[in-house]
Motif scaffolding. Sequence first.
Motif, short mmCIF file in Angstrom:
data_model
loop_
_atom_site.label_atom_id
_atom_site.label_comp_id
_atom_site.label_asym_id
_atom_site.label_seq_id
_atom_site.Cartn_x
_atom_site.Cartn_y
_atom_site.Cartn_z
N ALA A 61 18.20 27.66 65.01
CA ALA A 61 17.29 27.95 63.90
C ALA A 61 16.28 29.03 64.23
O ALA A 61 15.82 29.76 63.34
CB ALA A 61 16.57 26.66 63.49
N THR A 62 15.90 29.15 65.51
CA THR A 62 14.90 30.15 65.89
C THR A 62 15.45 31.08 66.96
O THR A 62 14.69 31.62 67.76
CB THR A 62 13.62 29.46 66.39
N GLY A 63 16.75 31.25 66.99
CA GLY A 63 17.38 32.03 68.04
C GLY A 63 17.45 33.52 67.74
O GLY A 63 16.76 34.03 66.85
N GLY A 64 18.32 34.20 68.47
CA GLY A 64 18.41 35.65 68.37
C GLY A 64 18.81 36.15 67.01
O GLY A 64 18.31 37.18 66.54
N ALA A 65 19.69 35.43 66.32
CA ALA A 65 20.12 35.87 65.00
C ALA A 65 18.97 35.81 64.00
O ALA A 65 18.68 36.78 63.30
CB ALA A 65 21.28 35.00 64.52
N ALA A 66 18.29 34.65 63.96
CA ALA A 66 17.18 34.50 63.02
C ALA A 66 16.04 35.47 63.35
O ALA A 66 15.42 36.05 62.46
CB ALA A 66 16.68 33.06 63.04
N THR A 67 15.77 35.65 64.64
CA THR A 67 14.70 36.56 65.06
C THR A 67 15.02 37.99 64.64
O THR A 67 14.13 38.74 64.19
CB THR A 67 14.52 36.49 66.58
N ASP A 77 24.71 34.70 73.56
CA ASP A 77 23.70 34.12 74.45
C ASP A 77 22.35 34.00 73.76
O ASP A 77 21.30 33.95 74.42
CB ASP A 77 23.56 34.92 75.75
N ASP A 78 22.39 34.00 72.41
CA ASP A 78 21.18 33.81 71.61
C ASP A 78 20.16 34.93 71.82
O ASP A 78 18.96 34.71 71.69
CB ASP A 78 20.55 32.44 71.92
N ARG A 79 20.64 36.12 72.12
CA ARG A 79 19.74 37.26 72.33
C ARG A 79 19.45 37.98 71.01
O ARG A 79 20.37 38.19 70.21
CB ARG A 79 20.36 38.27 73.31
N PRO A 80 18.21 38.40 70.78
CA PRO A 80 17.92 39.25 69.61
C PRO A 80 18.65 40.58 69.73
O PRO A 80 18.90 41.08 70.82
CB PRO A 80 16.41 39.44 69.67
N ASN A 81 18.98 41.16 68.59
CA ASN A 81 19.67 42.45 68.57
C ASN A 81 19.21 43.24 67.35
O ASN A 81 19.96 43.42 66.39
CB ASN A 81 21.18 42.23 68.56
#
Length: 473
Positions: A262-268, A321-325
């Motif tokens: 919910a607050t991972g790299g995709a959402a960020t 790996d839940d990294r922002p992009n």
Amino acid sequence: MVRTGRRSAGSRLAAVVAALACAIGLAATGCTGDRDGFRPGAADVGDPYVPGHGNGGYDVGHYGLDVRYDPSTDRLTGRAVITATTTQDLSRFNLDLVGLEVRAVSVGDAPAEHRRGDGELVVTPRDGLPRGRQFTVTVEYAGVPTAVDDGALGSGGFLHTADGAVALGQPDSAATWFPVNDHPSDKATYDLAVTVPDGLAALSNGVPGPKSSADGWTTWRWSERAPMASYLSTLVIGDYRVVTGTHAGRPMVTAVAASLPATGGAATSLARTGAIVDFLASRFGPYPFDSYGGIVIADDRIGYALETQSRPVYGPGFFADDRPNPSVVAHELAHQWFGDSVSLTRWSDIWLNEGFASYAEWLWEEHDGGRTAQRNFEIQYAATDWTQPSVEPGREQMFGSAVYKRGALAVHALRRTVGDDLFFRILRTWTTERAAGNATTADLVALAERVAERQLRPLFDAWLVGGSAPTLP
């Protein structure tokens, strides 16, 4: 001259055979209105990168789509009301449609003859349609939609997923879930109503409309009022965390698959959509659409991100790996200007989409505190295979590095040659004058030369198609 009188049995039989040939599309001449100058529309727009795609004889103005999808059976039922204008005296016409059964077709208020071909729906109206006539064709259809794998970008079309479905792909996708003139040279506006079981989201392009529910089903409504190429349409159905708000007075709709953090790299990353759009607008000119957003799906078959108009769709691999992009978000949002608002006339010029979007990644990275655009240019210049052209890359290389990275090099070479003031004036003039339309590489060169008041064709030739490393400007 009008002839009257009785016909022989032989002539009556010949007429029946001719009528049957016209109905099933086997006759090249002599069909509805042909003798009066009416003729069938082309069954292929003639783009060699997408043989069999697109059709001639008409120009679509609007698609009104009403679909219902049941994930438990993977069955879709639909009604498409297509408003178009003839570009010739038209006796019959084609729509692209893959794998679905057609129940009924009408043109205006009259039922129309129709048949299916290889990815085609052939429609013969009761009367010929004169050139310049606006008409509507209504298609009732149903079935289990199909996926496509064209070998270039990968899986696309209408994909059944664990919790719903996703309709996505480039250059193929639209014809797997609605009848369409499936080529970017014929853009149109869209209204979509999609009915799904309660509890599932049904996300698409444009401005969200009112939702309604009845008998365990919910209808979601979307409207895209800016002309849109058919491959930029999307439909995403499933369990998603949907966030609806506004940005700069326009609707902002983002969604992330519920199976992702919910607050991972995709959402960020999606949360930066507004800031990235504002930065790009400062470089490219005003944002061209009435809504913003983005969708992150969880299906690993989608190994790409796509600039679906106003609401890009991102495959899960971009946030491994839940990294922002934010870089991929910048790329797909840049396409809203380059590719979506200003669209291709033919697929061989796809660098006009990907070169500018790749360059936008460099601009955003510099703005966000990373490497400068100049440094990215230097790194990419040293790594480029100059034997591969950006323009006319070939069907197998239409998503190759030359289209993306060499295209971006050409954009920066233009900047270094004319200077920042003229460079960004060229970009803003391009996105303004060509907004909501189509263009070619030749159009860009002509506009750049007009704005810069100097010859630039040799520069573009060297950086886009020359067979050796160009001299640095």
